[in-house]
Design an enzyme around this catalytic site. Structure first.
Site, short mmCIF file in Angstrom:
data_model
loop_
_atom_site.label_atom_id
_atom_site.label_comp_id
_atom_site.label_asym_id
_atom_site.label_seq_id
_atom_site.Cartn_x
_atom_site.Cartn_y
_atom_site.Cartn_z
N CYS A 43 0.85 -1.20 0.00
CA CYS A 43 0.00 0.00 0.00
C CYS A 43 0.89 1.25 0.00
O CYS A 43 1.53 1.56 1.00
CB CYS A 43 -0.89 -0.04 1.24
SG CYS A 43 -1.78 1.48 1.58
N CYS A 46 0.24 3.72 2.70
CA CYS A 46 0.78 3.26 3.99
C CYS A 46 2.27 3.56 4.09
O CYS A 46 2.76 4.02 5.13
CB CYS A 46 0.54 1.77 4.17
SG CYS A 46 -1.21 1.29 4.17
#
Length: 131
Positions: A43, A46
């Protein structure tokens, strides 16, 4: 001293939270995508948010000295994107919709995706939670 924890699966997360629920300490959970073979989350949001969040935890370490900080991996890309039954999405306590999400356990306080990139919002989350 901030108490850091990591969970790799939903079951590990549930077990840890049962243990921590018995303590009198606040818990903040950062839900992120599970790291790939290179050790980096799949991600990208993230990956971008994690150093900013870690920096704000460090800046708030006096305020968070007894808090639990949990880094919870919510699944590999396929498990997150293609599985509406992902337990982190269906658990009534987490109700995750987006990664990353930083929440104060047991409250409605949470930051999602680009909100996790804003130090002022991170500080507010940590400050809002004072008892």
């Amino acid at each position: 001293m901030v108490n850091l924890h990591h969970t790799n699966t939903y079951d590990e997360f549930v077990t840890l939270m049962k243990k921590l629920d018995g303590s009198n300490h606040e818990s903040f959970i950062l839900f992120t995508g599970t790291p790939n073979e290179s050790g980096e989350s799949w991600c990208s949001d993230c990956v971008n948010a994690e150093p900013i969040i870690k920096n704000q935890i460090e800046k708030n370490k006096e305020r968070l000295k007894n808090a639990n900080i949990i880094f919870a991996y919510a699944g590999k890309r396929e498990e997150w994107k293609n599985c509406p039954g992902n337990p982190f999405k269906t658990d009534k306590r987490t109700k995750l919709q987006f990664l990353p999400t930083l929440m104060k356990w047991g409250t409605l306080y949470k930051l999602q995706v680009e909100e996790c990139l804003k130090p002022d919002l991170l500080n507010m989350l940590f400050e809002e939670s004072e008892d």
